[in-house]
Design a protein around this motif. Structure first.
Motif, mmCIF file in Angstrom:
data_model
loop_
_atom_site.group_PDB
_atom_site.id
_atom_site.type_symbol
_atom_site.label_atom_id
_atom_site.label_comp_id
_atom_site.label_asym_id
_atom_site.label_seq_id
_atom_site.Cartn_x
_atom_site.Cartn_y
_atom_site.Cartn_z
ATOM 1 N N GLY A 150 13.810 -26.763 -30.557
ATOM 2 C CA GLY A 150 13.773 -25.264 -30.052
ATOM 3 C C GLY A 150 13.404 -24.762 -28.780
ATOM 4 O O GLY A 150 13.707 -25.611 -27.823
ATOM 5 N N SER A 151 12.817 -23.548 -28.499
ATOM 6 C CA SER A 151 12.672 -23.246 -27.056
ATOM 7 C C SER A 151 11.450 -22.159 -27.104
ATOM 8 O O SER A 151 11.713 -21.202 -28.101
ATOM 9 N N LEU A 152 10.779 -21.964 -26.197
ATOM 10 C CA LEU A 152 10.048 -20.960 -25.793
ATOM 11 C C LEU A 152 11.016 -19.461 -25.692
ATOM 12 O O LEU A 152 10.600 -18.516 -26.002
ATOM 13 N N ALA A 153 11.934 -19.690 -25.525
ATOM 14 C CA ALA A 153 13.103 -18.640 -25.249
ATOM 15 C C ALA A 153 13.412 -17.569 -26.635
ATOM 16 O O ALA A 153 13.782 -16.845 -26.626
ATOM 17 N N ALA A 154 13.053 -18.766 -27.764
ATOM 18 C CA ALA A 154 13.392 -18.162 -28.932
ATOM 19 C C ALA A 154 12.123 -17.489 -29.573
ATOM 20 O O ALA A 154 12.314 -16.702 -30.652
ATOM 21 N N HIS A 155 11.135 -17.564 -28.897
ATOM 22 C CA HIS A 155 9.988 -17.008 -29.440
ATOM 23 C C HIS A 155 9.815 -15.427 -29.421
ATOM 24 O O HIS A 155 9.394 -15.005 -30.129
ATOM 25 N N SER A 176 22.150 -15.319 -25.863
ATOM 26 C CA SER A 176 22.863 -16.219 -26.877
ATOM 27 C C SER A 176 22.206 -17.587 -26.915
ATOM 28 O O SER A 176 22.080 -18.151 -27.889
ATOM 29 N N TYR A 177 21.725 -17.851 -25.581
ATOM 30 C CA TYR A 177 20.828 -19.187 -25.571
ATOM 31 C C TYR A 177 19.923 -19.239 -26.712
ATOM 32 O O TYR A 177 19.483 -19.923 -27.589
ATOM 33 N N ALA A 178 18.956 -17.966 -26.616
ATOM 34 C CA ALA A 178 17.842 -17.825 -27.246
ATOM 35 C C ALA A 178 18.293 -17.968 -28.923
ATOM 36 O O ALA A 178 17.631 -18.550 -29.679
#
Ligand SMILES: NC(=O)c1ccc[n+]([C@@H]2O[C@H](COP(=O)([O-])OP(=O)(O)OC[C@H]3O[C@@H](n4cnc5c(N)ncnc54)[C@H](OP(=O)(O)O)[C@@H]3O)[C@@H](O)[C@H]2O)c1
Length: 306
Positions: A150-155, A176-178
Motif C-alpha cells: 500500500g502507501s501513505l498516499a492512500a491514508h 488515481s495512484y492513491a
C-alpha cells in the motif's frame, strides 16, 4: 513491536519459493536480496528481463549461492500475467510467498493494454489477476503468504473504485495512484477474510514502506521526474533497504496472523522500523471491498477458485 526489527531478524528461508514482482528495483530488489541471502528461492518477476538479469547478477555477486530466477511479467498486460503464471507452474510446484510489490506512480502512459487506467491496472488489477491465477499453489503450500504493498498516499483517501477506465477527467494522476494503492490494501484484507471463511491456512498481509528514495518518483514516473522531488526525498525519505523492512516483516515474521497492515513506526509513518498499524481497519469497508472483488473478477476474467 516492542523493539526495532531489522533484516538481522530474518530467519532461515530455506525451502521457500518466493515471487517478488518488480524485484529488479527499489524496495522489491532489496526484499529479493534479503530473502535470497537467507536461502529462499526467489523469482524476480520483471517487465524488463535485461534489468532483471542485472539485478540477479548484483545479488549473486553478494550471495554467490543464491537461488534466483528471472521471469518476464508485465502487469500492464493481462495476457503477460497469464503467460507468467503458466511458465511459473511449469517450473515450480509450490509458492510460499507472493510479494505483490511492483508499482507505478503518475506514469506518462495512461491506459494499460487492456484499457484500464494504468495505475489501477498495473498496481492493483494485474496483481489481483496474478494472485488468482496462482491461488491453488498458494493454498496447497503450508504457511504461505500473499503480501500487498500500500502507501501513505492512500491514508487520506476514500474508496471510490469507479475510475478504473481512467475516463473521469476530474481525477488527477495522484488521486488515481492513491485509489490504486487503497485497492491493494482492501484486497489484502478481503483475501484474508476469504482465507479465514474457508479455513485456509494461507495468510494475506498488507504493508507500506513509508517514503523511500527509489525510481518510483524518478525515471519510472514521467510527471514527477523533477529535481526538486528527488532532493526532498533525500531529505525526508529513507533508503530502499529500510523501506523493504515492513515488507520483509509482513512476509516472514512468525507473529503475523494475517490481515495486518505493517508500516514504519516513525513520525507520520514516513520512516522507521516495522510496526502494526490501525489505519487500514479504519479505512476498510466490507461492502465496498466485496464489490471491488466482484468487479475485479469481472474486469480481469480471473475467478478465484477456493
Ligand atoms: N518509494 C516510495 O516512497 C513508495 C511509497 C509507498 C509505496 N511504494 C510502493 O512500493 C512499491 C515498489 O516501488 P519502489 O518505490 O521500489 O519503486 P521502483 O524502484 O520504481 O520499483 C517499481 C518496480 O515495479 C516495476 N514495474 C513497473 N511497472 C511494471 C509492470 N507493468 N509490470 C511489472 N513490473 C512493473 C518496475 O520495473 P522497471 O524497473 O522495469 O520500471 C520496478 O521493478 C510500489 O508498489 C510502490 O507503489 C513506494
Amino acid at each position: 513491536m516492542s523493539r526495532e526489527w531489522t533484516k538481522q531478524d530474518l530467519r532461515d528461508q530455506s525451502g521457500k519459493i518466493v515471487i517478488v514482482t518488480g524485484g529488479n528495483s527499489g524496495i522489491g530488489y532489496e526484499a529479493s536480496k534479503a530473502l535470497a541471502g537467507n536461502y529462499a528461492t526467489v523469482v524476480l518477476a520483471v517487465r524488463n528481463v535485461n534489468k532483471g538479469r542485472e539485478a540477479l547478477d548484483k545479488i549473486k555477486y553478494e550471495f554467490p549461492n543464491a537461488n534466483i530466477h528471472v521471469m518476464k511479467l508485465d502487469l500492464n498486460d493481462l495476457e503477460s500475467v497469464k503467460e507468467f503464471s503458466r511458465e511459473f507452474r511449469g517450473k515450480f510446484s509450490s509458492l510460499s510467498l507472493l510479494i505483490n510489490n511492483a508499482g507505478i506512480m503518475a506514469p506518462t502512459q495512461r491506459i494499460t493494454k487492456d484499457g484500464f487506467e494504468s495505475q489501477f491496472g498495473v498496481n492493483y488489477l494485474g496483481h489481483f489477476a496474478l494472485t488468482g491465477l496462482l491461488i491453488d499453489l498458494i493454498i496447497k503450500t503450508p504457511d504461505s503468504r500473499v503480501i500487498s504493498v500500500g502507501s501513505l498516499a492512500a491514508h487520506n483517501t476514500k474508496p471510490e473504485f469507479k475510475n478504473f477506465k481512467g475516463t473521469k477527467k476530474k481525477v488527477s494522476l495522484l488521486q488515481s495512484y492513491a485509489q490504486s494503492k487503497l485497492a491493494c490494501m482492501f484486497f489484502a484484507k478481503e483475501l484474508q477474510y476469504r482465507f479465514r471463511a474457508k479455513n485456509i491456512d494461507a495468510k494475506s498481509v498488507a504493508c507500506h514502506p513509508g517514503i523511500v528514495q527509489t525510481y518510483l518518483f524518478g525515471k519510472g514516473s514521467g510527471k514527477l521526474n523533477k529535481r526538486f522531488t528527488r532532493a526532498s526525498l533525500k531529505l525526508i525519505g529513507q533508503s530502499a533497504e529500510l523501506g523493504a523492512y515492513p515488507l520483509l516483516y509482513a512476509a516472514t515474521e512468525h507473529s503475523i496472523r494475517g490481515g495486518e497492515y505493517i508500516g514504519p513506526d516513525g513520525r507520520k509513518g514516513i520512516k522507521g522500523f516495522p510496526t502494526e498499524l490501525e489505519i487500514l481497519d479504519e479505512l476498510f469497508d466490507e461492502h465496498v471491498s466485496n464489490n471491488l472483488w466482484i468487479l475485479s473478477e469481472k474486469l480481469t476474467g480471473v475467478t478465484y477458485k477456493f
